[in-house]
Every structure is written in structure tokens, then in C-alpha cells.
Design an enzyme around this catalytic site. Structure first.
Site, PDB file in Angstrom:
ATOM      1  N   ASP A  83       0.864  -1.186   0.000  1.00  0.00           N
ATOM      2  CA  ASP A  83       0.000   0.000   0.000  1.00  0.00           C
ATOM      3  C   ASP A  83       0.900   1.234   0.000  1.00  0.00           C
ATOM      4  O   ASP A  83       2.025   1.193   0.501  1.00  0.00           O
ATOM      5  CB  ASP A  83      -0.900   0.027   1.241  1.00  0.00           C
ATOM      6  CG  ASP A  83      -2.134   0.910   1.060  1.00  0.00           C
ATOM      7  OD1 ASP A  83      -3.235   0.371   0.840  1.00  0.00           O
ATOM      8  OD2 ASP A  83      -1.982   2.153   1.131  1.00  0.00           O
ATOM      9  N   ASP A  97       3.895   2.454  -3.964  1.00  0.00           N
ATOM     10  CA  ASP A  97       2.982   3.207  -4.826  1.00  0.00           C
ATOM     11  C   ASP A  97       2.882   2.395  -6.114  1.00  0.00           C
ATOM     12  O   ASP A  97       3.887   2.181  -6.803  1.00  0.00           O
ATOM     13  CB  ASP A  97       3.583   4.600  -5.092  1.00  0.00           C
ATOM     14  CG  ASP A  97       2.720   5.441  -6.021  1.00  0.00           C
ATOM     15  OD1 ASP A  97       1.844   4.879  -6.716  1.00  0.00           O
ATOM     16  OD2 ASP A  97       2.945   6.664  -6.070  1.00  0.00           O
ATOM     17  N   VAL A  98       1.676   1.949  -6.456  1.00  0.00           N
ATOM     18  CA  VAL A  98       1.537   1.045  -7.614  1.00  0.00           C
ATOM     19  C   VAL A  98       1.921   1.701  -8.941  1.00  0.00           C
ATOM     20  O   VAL A  98       2.092   1.012  -9.945  1.00  0.00           O
ATOM     21  CB  VAL A  98       0.104   0.452  -7.740  1.00  0.00           C
ATOM     22  CG1 VAL A  98      -0.170  -0.570  -6.676  1.00  0.00           C
ATOM     23  CG2 VAL A  98      -0.962   1.540  -7.797  1.00  0.00           C
ATOM     24  N   TYR A 148     -13.302   8.069 -13.355  1.00  0.00           N
ATOM     25  CA  TYR A 148     -13.273   6.795 -12.614  1.00  0.00           C
ATOM     26  C   TYR A 148     -13.918   5.688 -13.456  1.00  0.00           C
ATOM     27  O   TYR A 148     -13.363   4.593 -13.597  1.00  0.00           O
ATOM     28  CB  TYR A 148     -14.028   6.978 -11.298  1.00  0.00           C
ATOM     29  CG  TYR A 148     -14.088   5.758 -10.412  1.00  0.00           C
ATOM     30  CD1 TYR A 148     -12.982   5.374  -9.668  1.00  0.00           C
ATOM     31  CD2 TYR A 148     -15.251   5.003 -10.308  1.00  0.00           C
ATOM     32  CE1 TYR A 148     -13.035   4.265  -8.840  1.00  0.00           C
ATOM     33  CE2 TYR A 148     -15.312   3.895  -9.485  1.00  0.00           C
ATOM     34  CZ  TYR A 148     -14.202   3.523  -8.745  1.00  0.00           C
ATOM     35  OH  TYR A 148     -14.266   2.417  -7.928  1.00  0.00           O
ATOM     36  N   ASN A 155      -5.847  -4.360  -6.482  1.00  0.00           N
ATOM     37  CA  ASN A 155      -6.998  -3.715  -5.828  1.00  0.00           C
ATOM     38  C   ASN A 155      -6.819  -2.212  -5.633  1.00  0.00           C
ATOM     39  O   ASN A 155      -7.814  -1.484  -5.564  1.00  0.00           O
ATOM     40  CB  ASN A 155      -7.210  -4.409  -4.466  1.00  0.00           C
ATOM     41  CG  ASN A 155      -8.105  -3.611  -3.553  1.00  0.00           C
ATOM     42  OD1 ASN A 155      -9.330  -3.619  -3.717  1.00  0.00           O
ATOM     43  ND2 ASN A 155      -7.518  -2.883  -2.603  1.00  0.00           N
TER      44      ASN A 155
HETATM   45  N1  NAD Z   1     -15.827   0.995  -1.939  1.00  0.00           N
HETATM   46  C1  NAD Z   1     -16.565   0.871  -3.020  1.00  0.00           C
HETATM   47  O1  NAD Z   1     -17.786   1.139  -2.993  1.00  0.00           O
HETATM   48  C2  NAD Z   1     -15.960   0.394  -4.309  1.00  0.00           C
HETATM   49  C3  NAD Z   1     -16.846   0.106  -5.369  1.00  0.00           C
HETATM   50  C4  NAD Z   1     -16.319  -0.332  -6.570  1.00  0.00           C
HETATM   51  C5  NAD Z   1     -14.951  -0.506  -6.714  1.00  0.00           C
HETATM   52  N2  NAD Z   1     -14.120  -0.221  -5.685  1.00  0.00           N
HETATM   53  C6  NAD Z   1     -12.679  -0.408  -5.892  1.00  0.00           C
HETATM   54  O2  NAD Z   1     -12.136  -1.230  -4.885  1.00  0.00           O
HETATM   55  C7  NAD Z   1     -10.761  -0.906  -4.686  1.00  0.00           C
HETATM   56  C8  NAD Z   1     -10.511  -0.670  -3.205  1.00  0.00           C
HETATM   57  O3  NAD Z   1     -11.257   0.455  -2.803  1.00  0.00           O
HETATM   58  P1  NAD Z   1     -11.743   0.719  -1.303  1.00  0.00           P
HETATM   59  O4  NAD Z   1     -13.166   1.032  -1.374  1.00  0.00           O
HETATM   60  O5  NAD Z   1     -11.256  -0.338  -0.406  1.00  0.00           O
HETATM   61  O6  NAD Z   1     -10.965   2.103  -1.052  1.00  0.00           O
HETATM   62  P2  NAD Z   1     -10.041   2.585   0.142  1.00  0.00           P
HETATM   63  O7  NAD Z   1      -9.757   4.016  -0.179  1.00  0.00           O
HETATM   64  O8  NAD Z   1     -10.635   2.231   1.447  1.00  0.00           O
HETATM   65  O9  NAD Z   1      -8.717   1.717  -0.043  1.00  0.00           O
HETATM   66  C9  NAD Z   1      -7.854   1.896  -1.112  1.00  0.00           C
HETATM   67  C10 NAD Z   1      -6.440   1.590  -0.670  1.00  0.00           C
HETATM   68  O10 NAD Z   1      -5.581   1.822  -1.801  1.00  0.00           O
HETATM   69  C11 NAD Z   1      -4.445   2.543  -1.358  1.00  0.00           C
HETATM   70  N3  NAD Z   1      -3.871   3.302  -2.470  1.00  0.00           N
HETATM   71  C12 NAD Z   1      -4.358   4.428  -3.046  1.00  0.00           C
HETATM   72  N4  NAD Z   1      -3.523   4.839  -4.003  1.00  0.00           N
HETATM   73  C13 NAD Z   1      -2.491   3.957  -4.052  1.00  0.00           C
HETATM   74  C14 NAD Z   1      -1.313   3.853  -4.822  1.00  0.00           C
HETATM   75  N5  NAD Z   1      -0.993   4.770  -5.751  1.00  0.00           N
HETATM   76  N6  NAD Z   1      -0.485   2.805  -4.606  1.00  0.00           N
HETATM   77  C15 NAD Z   1      -0.777   1.897  -3.648  1.00  0.00           C
HETATM   78  N7  NAD Z   1      -1.862   1.950  -2.877  1.00  0.00           N
HETATM   79  C16 NAD Z   1      -2.715   2.972  -3.070  1.00  0.00           C
HETATM   80  C17 NAD Z   1      -4.963   3.438  -0.235  1.00  0.00           C
HETATM   81  O11 NAD Z   1      -3.922   3.873   0.620  1.00  0.00           O
HETATM   82  C18 NAD Z   1      -5.968   2.520   0.456  1.00  0.00           C
HETATM   83  O12 NAD Z   1      -5.391   1.766   1.489  1.00  0.00           O
HETATM   84  C19 NAD Z   1     -10.481   0.312  -5.568  1.00  0.00           C
HETATM   85  O13 NAD Z   1      -9.880  -0.101  -6.769  1.00  0.00           O
HETATM   86  C20 NAD Z   1     -11.861   0.875  -5.817  1.00  0.00           C
HETATM   87  O14 NAD Z   1     -11.932   1.631  -6.994  1.00  0.00           O
HETATM   88  C21 NAD Z   1     -14.591   0.230  -4.473  1.00  0.00           C
END
Ligand code: NAD
Length: 265
Positions: free
Chosen positions: A39, A65-66, A157, A92
Site C-alpha cells: 500500500d 505506490d503502484v 473513474y 486492488n
Molecule cells: N468501496 C466501493 O464502494 C468500491 C466500489 C467499486 C470498486 N471499488 C474499488 O475497490 C478498490 C478498493 O477500494 P476501497 O473502497 O477499499 O478504497 P479505500 O480508499 O478504502 O482503499 C484503497 C487503498 O488503496 C491505497 N492506495 C491508493 N492509491 C495507491 C497507490 N498509488 N499505490 C498503492 N496503494 C494505493 C490506499 O492507501 C488505500 O489503502 C479500488 O480499486 C476501488 O476503486 C470500491
């Protein structure tokens, strides 16, 4: 004693400090996987790994950082050196930046695509070779229901998640039969991302955070937001041998949000 579903497997999960990524980490570790968590928030991902180890699971954490390709080279090499194998990837890590399209800055458009598309490309580019050397692998790319249909105020997005969807299908063809690649499409899941969506936009002008419970109540026929574990259970199945004939699919986990119109006469 019965063998756990992912016993002996090594799985890398990006964006694993919190939310869906951390939920996947807990679920996969509970089924015996050694989870490699990464992360951008290095301190928090260490805490997530510690809590998994505290519950008897096998987990390690790396700050990453991905979008940084040099870091990918280091992490992929470390994983292979330490474990001699890699069986799965959950790409993810993702961000959402919400703004009406004409107000969105080019910088925000590029940031969205850098993390959500280029980050997923780099995740696959630098882990699939290790899975090929292992002999097989399962890749899960985290898309969204917004990658299947439009989302007003979330056009960048939505475009980025649509790209992930077809990227996944392309890889399923290119790397079958050894590697299976599937996309997961969550609906409205209760994580911190909803608070960040308006706040992260350069032009957000102090908009209020979005409330996933309220949105789900109106738009998901199951009338609740999902939990990270709802998504993790789908990911667990896609990583397991139970889904050995499943590749190139879109697994929707959305409380029937995309099933059709939400209208009950
Ligand atoms: N929560 C929802 O409703 C939802 C719905 C559809 C899709 N998603 C997708 O699920 C995935 C996870 O989302 P979430 O809801 O858990 O969000 P979140 O913000 O709780 O978690 C995302 C994590 O990614 C990390 N992150 C952000 N940028 C980064 C980078 N450049 N390199 C490495 N890590 C990084 C953040 O620090 C965080 O820990 C995402 O791809 C999001 O688009 C979420």
C-alpha cells in the site's frame, strides 16, 4: 485436519492497508494463503499485516505506490526470492476522484488513470512472470460497477474501471491456460473511498463526503451497502481451485444494483 483452500499459496494484494484490500487480505490469510500486502500508506499496511499475524495468519507488508515501476521490480524480486513462488495477484489499489467532467482538471484525469489503469498494468506486468515460473496463477483485477455502465460525476473513474475490465479479458486470452484473469465489480461498499471521492478533486470546492449507506439504500435492491468481506469472499473463490474453469469473467457483487431498474410496483 482438512486442508485450507489456499494452503501453501502466496498471493500479492495491492491497496491492502484498508477497505476492500484489507478485507481480502484477512479472508485469504484465514484460508491459509501467505499474503503479501502492499500500500502507499506504509505504516497502515504494516498494522494490517500485524493484525493478520496476530490472528495466526501469514502476512508481510511493503510500502508501495503502484504507479512506481522501479518499486514493482524490487517487490516482485523480493517475493520470488523469499517464497520461490507466486500464485495470485489481487490488483486492488484504486482511487476515485469525483467532479463534473467540464470541471475536472487534466491533472485529476491523469491521476485517476495513473493509479487505476497504469497501476493495474504494472501490477500484472511485474507479477505474471513469477506466476508463469510457478506454473499457474489466478489474477483478480478490482474494477467496479462503474466499469460496466456510466456514472455521472465519476466519468474519469468510470472510464478507468472500464479499461480495467477489457484489460482483464485481454490477459485472460493472452495468458491462458496457465494464468486465469478475472475482474470483480463491487457495487457500493462501505469503505473510506466514499469520503475521499469529492474531497480529492482539485475543483471539489469543499463538497460534502458521499454516504455509501444512503446511496445503497436508494440504488441497491438489497438496500444495504456491501462490506469488504462481501467482496473478499468473491475474490477468495476466484483465487481458489474451485473456480479453475473460470477466466475472463466479470464478477458483479453489487446487491443487484445493476440487475435492471429498481422499481417495485
Ligand atoms: N468501496 C466501493 O464502494 C468500491 C466500489 C467499486 C470498486 N471499488 C474499488 O475497490 C478498490 C478498493 O477500494 P476501497 O473502497 O477499499 O478504497 P479505500 O480508499 O478504502 O482503499 C484503497 C487503498 O488503496 C491505497 N492506495 C491508493 N492509491 C495507491 C497507490 N498509488 N499505490 C498503492 N496503494 C494505493 C490506499 O492507501 C488505500 O489503502 C479500488 O480499486 C476501488 O476503486 C470500491
Amino acid at each position: 485436519m482438512t486442508k485450507k483452500t489456499l494452503e501453501g499459496k502466496v498471493v500479492l494484494i495491492t491497496g491492502a492497508a484498508a477497505g476492500i484490500g484489507a478485507g481480502c487480505a484477512r479472508a485469504l490469510a484465514a484460508e491459509g494463503a501467505h499474503v503479501v500486502l502492499t500500500d502507499i500508506d506504509g505504516a497502515r499496511v504494516q498494522q494490517t499485516a500485524e493484525s493478520i499475524r496476530g490472528s495466526g495468519g501469514h502476512a508481510e507488508a511493503h510500502q508501495q505506490d503502484v504507479t512506481d515501476e522501479a518499486r514493482w521490480v524490487e517487490i516482485a524480486a523480493q517475493v520470488e526470492q523469499r517464497h520461490g513462488r507466486l500464485d495470485g495477484l489481487v490488483a486492488n489499489a484504486g482511487i476515485g476522484i469525483g467532479a463534473p467532467m467540464v470541471e475536472m482538471t487534466l491533472a485529476d484525469w491523469r491521476k485517476t488513470h495513473a493509479v487505476n489503469v497504469e497501476g493495474v498494468f504494472l501490477s500484472c506486468k511485474h507479477t505474471i512472470p513469477a506466476m508463469l515460473r510457478t506454473g499457474s496463477g489466478s489474477v483478480v483485477l478490482m474494477s467496479s460497477v462503474a466499469g460496466m455502465r456510466g456514472a455521472a460525476g465519476l466519468s474519469a473513474y468510470s472510464a478507468s474501471k472500464g479499461a480495467v475490465r477489457l484489460f482483464g479479458k485481454s490477459l485472460a486470452i493472452e495468458y491462458g491456460p496457465k494464468i486465469r484473469v478475472n475482474t470483480v465489480h463491487p457495487g457500493i461498499i462501505d469503505t473510506e473511498i466514499w469520503a475521499k471521492i469529492p474531497a480529492d478533486a482539485e475543483n471539489s470546492r469543499g463538497k460534502a463526503p458521499m454516504d455509501p449507506h444512503e446511496i445503497a439504500r436508494h440504488f441497491a435492491p438489497l438496500t444495504r451497502s456491501g462490506t469488504p468481506d462481501d467482496i473478499a469472499q468473491a475474490v477468495l473463490w476466484l483465487l481458489s481451485d474451485a473456480s479453475s474453469y473460470v477466466s475472463g469473467i466479470e464478477m458483479v457483487v453489487d446487491g443487484a444494483m445493476t440487475a435492471g431498474g429498481f422499481f417495485k410496483p
